[in-house]
Structure formats: C-alpha cells, structure tokens
Design a protein around this motif. Structure first.
Motif, PDB file in Angstrom:
ATOM      1  N   UNK A   3      53.531  34.986  36.806  1.00 59.94           N
ATOM      2  CA  UNK A   3      52.972  36.220  37.344  1.00 59.94           C
ATOM      3  C   UNK A   3      53.627  37.405  36.641  1.00 59.94           C
ATOM      4  N   UNK A   4      52.812  38.264  36.073  1.00 56.19           N
ATOM      5  CA  UNK A   4      53.309  39.440  35.369  1.00 56.19           C
ATOM      6  C   UNK A   4      52.786  40.731  35.991  1.00 56.19           C
ATOM      7  N   UNK A   5      51.552  40.712  36.386  1.00 57.93           N
ATOM      8  CA  UNK A   5      50.911  41.904  36.941  1.00 57.93           C
ATOM      9  C   UNK A   5      50.481  41.651  38.387  1.00 57.93           C
ATOM     10  N   UNK A   6      50.255  42.733  39.117  1.00 57.70           N
ATOM     11  CA  UNK A   6      49.774  42.678  40.501  1.00 57.70           C
ATOM     12  C   UNK A   6      50.665  41.791  41.379  1.00 57.70           C
ATOM     13  N   UNK A   7      51.954  42.022  41.289  1.00 52.20           N
ATOM     14  CA  UNK A   7      52.893  41.185  42.044  1.00 52.20           C
ATOM     15  C   UNK A   7      52.752  41.389  43.551  1.00 52.20           C
ATOM     16  N   UNK A   8      52.261  42.554  43.963  1.00 56.50           N
ATOM     17  CA  UNK A   8      52.106  42.811  45.391  1.00 56.50           C
ATOM     18  C   UNK A   8      50.978  41.985  45.993  1.00 56.50           C
ATOM     19  N   UNK A   9      50.147  41.373  45.157  1.00 53.74           N
ATOM     20  CA  UNK A   9      49.050  40.550  45.647  1.00 53.74           C
ATOM     21  C   UNK A   9      49.386  39.054  45.644  1.00 53.74           C
ATOM     22  N   UNK A  10      50.551  38.712  45.144  1.00 53.14           N
ATOM     23  CA  UNK A  10      50.953  37.305  45.084  1.00 53.14           C
ATOM     24  C   UNK A  10      51.379  36.845  46.475  1.00 53.14           C
ATOM     25  N   UNK A  11      50.810  35.753  46.937  1.00 59.49           N
ATOM     26  CA  UNK A  11      51.122  35.199  48.249  1.00 59.49           C
ATOM     27  C   UNK A  11      52.081  34.022  48.063  1.00 59.49           C
ATOM     28  N   UNK A  12      53.274  34.124  48.634  1.00 58.78           N
ATOM     29  CA  UNK A  12      54.264  33.053  48.558  1.00 58.78           C
ATOM     30  C   UNK A  12      54.184  32.202  49.818  1.00 58.78           C
ATOM     31  N   UNK A  13      54.283  30.900  49.640  1.00 60.62           N
ATOM     32  CA  UNK A  13      54.222  29.952  50.751  1.00 60.62           C
ATOM     33  C   UNK A  13      55.583  29.296  50.943  1.00 60.62           C
ATOM     34  N   UNK A  14      55.755  28.733  52.118  1.00 56.85           N
ATOM     35  CA  UNK A  14      57.008  28.050  52.430  1.00 56.85           C
ATOM     36  C   UNK A  14      57.199  26.862  51.494  1.00 56.85           C
ATOM     37  N   UNK A  15      58.381  26.788  50.896  1.00 59.85           N
ATOM     38  CA  UNK A  15      58.669  25.713  49.959  1.00 59.85           C
ATOM     39  C   UNK A  15      58.500  26.107  48.507  1.00 59.85           C
ATOM     40  N   UNK A  16      57.914  27.285  48.242  1.00 66.99           N
ATOM     41  CA  UNK A  16      57.760  27.745  46.865  1.00 66.99           C
ATOM     42  C   UNK A  16      59.116  28.099  46.260  1.00 66.99           C
ATOM     43  N   UNK A  17      59.283  27.793  44.992  1.00 63.90           N
ATOM     44  CA  UNK A  17      60.482  28.174  44.250  1.00 63.90           C
ATOM     45  C   UNK A  17      60.122  29.312  43.312  1.00 63.90           C
ATOM     46  N   UNK A  18      60.799  30.420  43.475  1.00 67.09           N
ATOM     47  CA  UNK A  18      60.491  31.626  42.700  1.00 67.09           C
ATOM     48  C   UNK A  18      61.602  31.864  41.695  1.00 67.09           C
ATOM     49  N   UNK A  19      61.256  31.847  40.429  1.00 68.21           N
ATOM     50  CA  UNK A  19      62.199  32.133  39.350  1.00 68.21           C
ATOM     51  C   UNK A  19      61.938  33.554  38.867  1.00 68.21           C
ATOM     52  N   UNK A  20      62.948  34.398  38.979  1.00 63.77           N
ATOM     53  CA  UNK A  20      62.803  35.810  38.639  1.00 63.77           C
ATOM     54  C   UNK A  20      63.518  36.091  37.319  1.00 63.77           C
ATOM     55  N   UNK A  21      62.815  36.719  36.397  1.00 63.53           N
ATOM     56  CA  UNK A  21      63.414  37.160  35.138  1.00 63.53           C
ATOM     57  C   UNK A  21      63.678  38.649  35.266  1.00 63.53           C
TER      58      UNK A  21
END
Length: 257
Positions: A3-21
């Motif tokens: 995900x690069x653009x429109x991050x405010x529209x990304x829906x995260x679910x329980x169990x998701x692993x988010x890697x932030x650069x």
C-alpha cells in the motif's frame, strides 16, 4: 499486499501483520515502543566491539560455573541464607549486562507481559486463601473419610482429579503444595507407601490443559492466538482425561502401594 497511496482507506483486520517502511523520524518516537518491533535500522552502526563480545562470553561462563558450584553442599553451608541457583546467577548476569550497556534494556523489557506476571502472583494469593480459609483441610478430611470404604486405587484417582482442579485454577506449584499434605494423610491413613500418590500429584499438577489461567504458557498463547476460554476446554479436556487414565493405570504398576 503493498500500500502506497490512500492509506486512510486501507481496512486492517485482526491477525494482519503490518510492515511499515519509515524514515528517521519514526525511531525516536516508536523505536523502543511495544507497539512496533524494529526489524532493522540501516543508520545504526554496529557498536558491539570485540571487548564487549569477550566480556559477554566471560559472563556466560561465570554464570554457568557459578550456578554449578552454588549447588555444592559446601557452598550451601557457607551461604545458608542465599540460594545460589541458576535463577540467582542469571539475574546477576542480566543486571551486569544491562549496567555495562551490553544490550539496550528498554528494547527487551518492553516484551514483558506484566498482565501475565500479575495473574501468576494473584494465583499464589488464591492458593494461600484456600489454605487459610480451610478449604484444603475440608477436602483432606473428605478424602480420608472415604479411605474406610474404598481401596487406594480409587483414592489415587480422586487425588488426581482434585489436584487437577487445583492446577486449572491456580499455578502448578501452588496445586502441588496444596495436594501434598492430602497425599501424605491418605497414605498414612491407609498404611501404604506415599510414593504413587506423590507421582500422581506431579502428573496432575502438570496437566493444566483445560483453562487458560492454569499456567502462564496458556495465557501467552491465548493472547497471541486469540483463543477463547472454551477453546481450551474443548481441546484440553480430552487431554486431561487421557492423562488421568494413563496415570491412574500405570503409576500403581510402576510404584507399588
């Protein structure tokens, strides 16, 4: 997914692993936080020199030697008020390493689950309350009262069930401490060897499968795996029954009454 653009529209679910650069401004605020795990920081040089590595190795050797020598009878006579076991020397080694900045203390202390430690401490308080309130004595009298009508095999099974109930509510050490005087009283009343009763206590106190509060490891995997209380009951109860049957059958065959 990336995900690069429109991050405010990304829906995260329980169990998701988010890697932030992130950039360098992320480190001062979130680098030592328990919310994020810092995988790598290319701007951080390797400050661990050869002297620190040899010093860490020396501390490791001293810890092992100290824990070994500390168990000798002569050391126990010289230091009767200090328990020179592995826990003692591990604690001393950890303090020295943190004091000499061999590792950043904040980086590792953030992973301590304080809620689990508090739960374990409260479990010991519950076990002490069971002793002080007389619940343990009532159970002992009830079991001893049955010794006139039933043989040691039935009482062995009852002791397993009672100890197993204890260990599902409090810690295994507290459950064994509560059940030990019961086993000793039962064996004395029957005039048989207490060894099979003691072995049953060890097995029953270690078979904490049916609740998440009976052992600290259960609490750890409950939080990480998002398990519910009934998940432990559904999977753990059959394991408890299997352990019960195997123990009650085999223990008297190996350790005679």
């Amino acid at each position: 997914q990336r995900f690069v653009e429109n991050l405010d529209e990304v829906v995260l679910h329980e169990g998701d692993t988010l890697v932030v650069m992130a950039d360098d401004t992320f480190i001062p605020t979130w680098g030592e936080s328990s919310v994020f795990v810092l995988l790598t920081n290319g701007n951080e040089p390797d400050t661990t020199g050869k002297k620190k590595r040899w010093f860490a190795l020396l501390l490791l050797v001293l810890m092992i030697v100290g824990a070994t020598v500390g168990e000798l009878p002569i050391m126990k006579e010289m230091f009767p008020d200090i328990k020179l076991d592995m826990f003692f020397f591990v604690s001393i080694t950890t303090i020295i390493m943190a004091w000499t900045n061999l590792f950043p203390a904040r980086k590792y202390t953030k992973y301590i689950s304080w809620d689990i430690l508090i739960t374990i401490a409260c479990a010991f308080a519950i076990s002490k309350a069971m002793v002080n309130s007389g619940v343990a004595d009532c159970v002992a009298k009830f079991i001893i009262g049955l010794s006139d009508d039933y043989g040691p095999h039935v009482l062995l099974a009852m002791l397993f069930v009672i100890t197993n109930l204890f260990t599902e509510l409090v810690t295994n050490n507290a459950a064994a401490a509560l059940a030990f005087p019961l086993a000793l009283s039962i064996a004395a009343q029957l005039g048989v060897s207490p060894t099979p009763f003691f072995v049953v206590i060890c097995m029953a106190a270690s078979a904490s499968f049916s609740t998440p509060i009976g052992y600290q490891t259960n609490l750890i995997v409950q939080g990480i795996g998002n398990y519910k209380f009934m998940d432990f009951v559904r999977i753990g109860l059959p394991l408890n029954i299997m352990t019960f049957l195997i123990s009650v059958i085999l223990i008297p065959m190996i350790w005679n009454f």
